[in-house]
Design an enzyme around this catalytic site. Structure first.
Site, PDB file in Angstrom:
ATOM      1  N   ASP A 154      57.748 -43.902  -9.208  1.00 15.85           N
ATOM      2  CA  ASP A 154      58.813 -44.889  -9.431  1.00 15.85           C
ATOM      3  C   ASP A 154      60.134 -44.467  -8.787  1.00 15.85           C
ATOM      4  O   ASP A 154      60.272 -43.331  -8.313  1.00 15.85           O
ATOM      5  CB  ASP A 154      59.021 -45.109 -10.951  1.00 15.85           C
ATOM      6  CG  ASP A 154      58.894 -43.820 -11.747  1.00 15.85           C
ATOM      7  OD1 ASP A 154      59.150 -42.739 -11.183  1.00 15.85           O
ATOM      8  OD2 ASP A 154      58.521 -43.897 -12.932  1.00 15.85           O
ATOM      9  N   ASN A 213      58.775 -42.866 -25.743  1.00 12.00           N
ATOM     10  CA  ASN A 213      58.249 -44.127 -26.305  1.00 12.00           C
ATOM     11  C   ASN A 213      56.835 -44.429 -25.812  1.00 12.00           C
ATOM     12  O   ASN A 213      56.335 -45.541 -26.000  1.00 12.00           O
ATOM     13  CB  ASN A 213      59.180 -45.290 -25.947  1.00 12.00           C
ATOM     14  CG  ASN A 213      59.292 -45.518 -24.445  1.00 12.00           C
ATOM     15  OD1 ASN A 213      58.701 -44.781 -23.660  1.00 12.00           O
ATOM     16  ND2 ASN A 213      60.043 -46.530 -24.042  1.00 12.00           N
ATOM     17  N   HIS A 272      55.830 -44.463 -22.621  1.00  7.86           N
ATOM     18  CA  HIS A 272      55.681 -45.063 -21.287  1.00  7.86           C
ATOM     19  C   HIS A 272      55.026 -44.094 -20.323  1.00  7.86           C
ATOM     20  O   HIS A 272      55.131 -42.874 -20.479  1.00  7.86           O
ATOM     21  CB  HIS A 272      57.022 -45.601 -20.737  1.00  7.86           C
ATOM     22  CG  HIS A 272      58.018 -44.577 -20.294  1.00  7.86           C
ATOM     23  ND1 HIS A 272      59.386 -44.775 -20.391  1.00  7.86           N
ATOM     24  CD2 HIS A 272      57.902 -43.357 -19.723  1.00  7.86           C
ATOM     25  CE1 HIS A 272      60.030 -43.733 -19.897  1.00  7.86           C
ATOM     26  NE2 HIS A 272      59.154 -42.855 -19.489  1.00  7.86           N
ATOM     27  N   GLU A 309      56.943 -49.633 -19.595  1.00  8.06           N
ATOM     28  CA  GLU A 309      57.467 -49.513 -20.951  1.00  8.06           C
ATOM     29  C   GLU A 309      56.505 -50.180 -21.940  1.00  8.06           C
ATOM     30  O   GLU A 309      55.625 -50.951 -21.536  1.00  8.06           O
ATOM     31  CB  GLU A 309      58.839 -50.196 -21.024  1.00  8.06           C
ATOM     32  CG  GLU A 309      59.896 -49.617 -20.077  1.00  8.06           C
ATOM     33  CD  GLU A 309      60.451 -48.265 -20.529  1.00  8.06           C
ATOM     34  OE1 GLU A 309      59.801 -47.550 -21.320  1.00  8.06           O
ATOM     35  OE2 GLU A 309      61.544 -47.910 -20.061  1.00  8.06           O
TER      36      GLU A 309
HETATM   37  C1  F6R Z   1      59.066 -40.136 -13.853  1.00  6.41           C
HETATM   38  C2  F6R Z   1      58.421 -41.101 -14.730  1.00  6.41           C
HETATM   39  C3  F6R Z   1      58.576 -41.060 -16.209  1.00  6.41           C
HETATM   40  C4  F6R Z   1      58.668 -39.659 -16.776  1.00  6.41           C
HETATM   41  C5  F6R Z   1      58.895 -39.713 -18.290  1.00  6.41           C
HETATM   42  C6  F6R Z   1      59.110 -38.330 -18.882  1.00  6.41           C
HETATM   43  O1  F6R Z   1      58.753 -40.368 -12.509  1.00  6.41           O
HETATM   44  O2  F6R Z   1      57.769 -41.968 -14.248  1.00  6.41           O
HETATM   45  O3  F6R Z   1      57.513 -41.739 -16.811  1.00  6.41           O
HETATM   46  O4  F6R Z   1      57.489 -38.960 -16.496  1.00  6.41           O
HETATM   47  O5  F6R Z   1      60.008 -40.498 -18.582  1.00  6.41           O
HETATM   48  O6  F6R Z   1      60.281 -37.796 -18.355  1.00  6.41           O
HETATM   49  P1  F6R Z   1      60.729 -36.305 -18.701  1.00  6.41           P
HETATM   50  O7  F6R Z   1      59.750 -35.407 -18.063  1.00  6.41           O
HETATM   51  O8  F6R Z   1      62.111 -36.166 -18.088  1.00  6.41           O
HETATM   52  O9  F6R Z   1      60.753 -36.190 -20.171  1.00  6.41           O
END
Ligand code: F6R
Length: 250
Positions: free
Chosen positions: A71, A140, A142, A147
């Site tokens: 993303d 959450n 995701h 989401e």
């Molecule tokens: C990042 C992504 C997100 C993260 C998730 C966890 O490219 O797609 O899904 O993997 O938000 O983020 P951290 O590792 O910062 O807790």
């Protein structure tokens, strides 16, 4: 033989990073033309550091590897230090001799996100699909920026970030009001087509999401729960992230 998702719990965050970078290094040894799907965020930072360490003494050849990221924030260009383009170069690409032309992230500045999403999906097809996708999980539940509420059939598209994600990710920005509110993300269907998926999670703040992903119903309330339907998915977590469902892990 245990069934997917395989569940591995290691003591600390650094153990998760070492284990995961070993899996990625093995993948590259097996096929130096591998297509790797990659994530950003805090969790994979140590994994990337470990990969760089392994690259240095053995000069593991990354020159034929192709990478696809999950993303990118909308509105941040690739030179913005908060962009995921910048992150990937900073943490990995610049250190392993990966040619720029082999690395792909969605363009968060595209004026036509629909075409951008379609082109990204086509790119993955043209590359022959993803051999191994390293992903994280949001507090959450995701995966990528799919989401809660995202469909199992979702593809690369423009999405609004949830309030929870904006709050969680505000730690990377000067203040909450500067966190982008939208992103271009691959879909759940895009991730599920990878040949192999490794989900990593560390810290107690991920424990509820890990519990929901493994023990809750499979469905859009916790997008990571869809991974239970993937034939070759491994959850690699530390003890803190596994705390609510420790018995499910080896
Ligand atoms: C990042 C992504 C997100 C993260 C998730 C966890 O490219 O797609 O899904 O993997 O938000 O983020 P951290 O590792 O910062 O807790």
């Amino acid at each position: 033989m245990r069934r997917s998702p395989y569940k591995i719990c290691l003591k600390k965050q650094i153990d998760v990073a070492k284990f995961t970078s070993d899996i990625i290094t093995q993948q590259l040894s097996k096929n130096k033309n591998s297509v790797l799907g990659l994530a950003t965020g805090s969790t994979p930072e140590q994994t990337y550091r470990e990969l760089v360490k392994r690259h240095l003494p053995h000069q593991k050849d990354w020159s034929h590897v192709r990478t696809i990221n999950l993303d990118e924030y909308v509105g941040l260009d690739k030179n913005n230090p908060q962009s995921y383009h910048y992150y990937m170069h900073f943490h990995l690409f610049n250190h392993v001799g990966l040619p720029e032309c082999n690395t792909f992230l969605p363009d968060g500045t595209s004026s036509d996100p629909i075409s951008e999403g379609q082109a990204y999906e086509q790119r993955i097809i043209d590359l022959g699909g993803i051999d191994l996708w390293l992903i994280g999980i949001g507090s959450n539940g995701h995966i990528a920026f799919n989401e809660p509420g995202s469909s199992r059939d979702s593809r690369t598209r423009l999405v609004n970030l949830s309030d929870q994600t904006i709050i969680d990710n505000s730690r990377f920005f000067e203040k909450k009001t500067t966190v982008p509110t939208q992103a271009i993300t691959v879909g759940i269907a895009t991730i599920m087509e990878a040949k192999r998926i490794i989900l990593i999670a560390t810290g107690k703040k991920k424990s509820k999401a890990i519990y929901a992903a493994l023990k809750g119903p499979v469905g859009p309330d916790c997008p990571a729960s869809f991974l239970r339907e993937h034939p070759n998915c491994t959850f690699v977590v530390d003890e803190a992230a596994a705390i609510l469902c420790r018995n499910n892990f080896v």
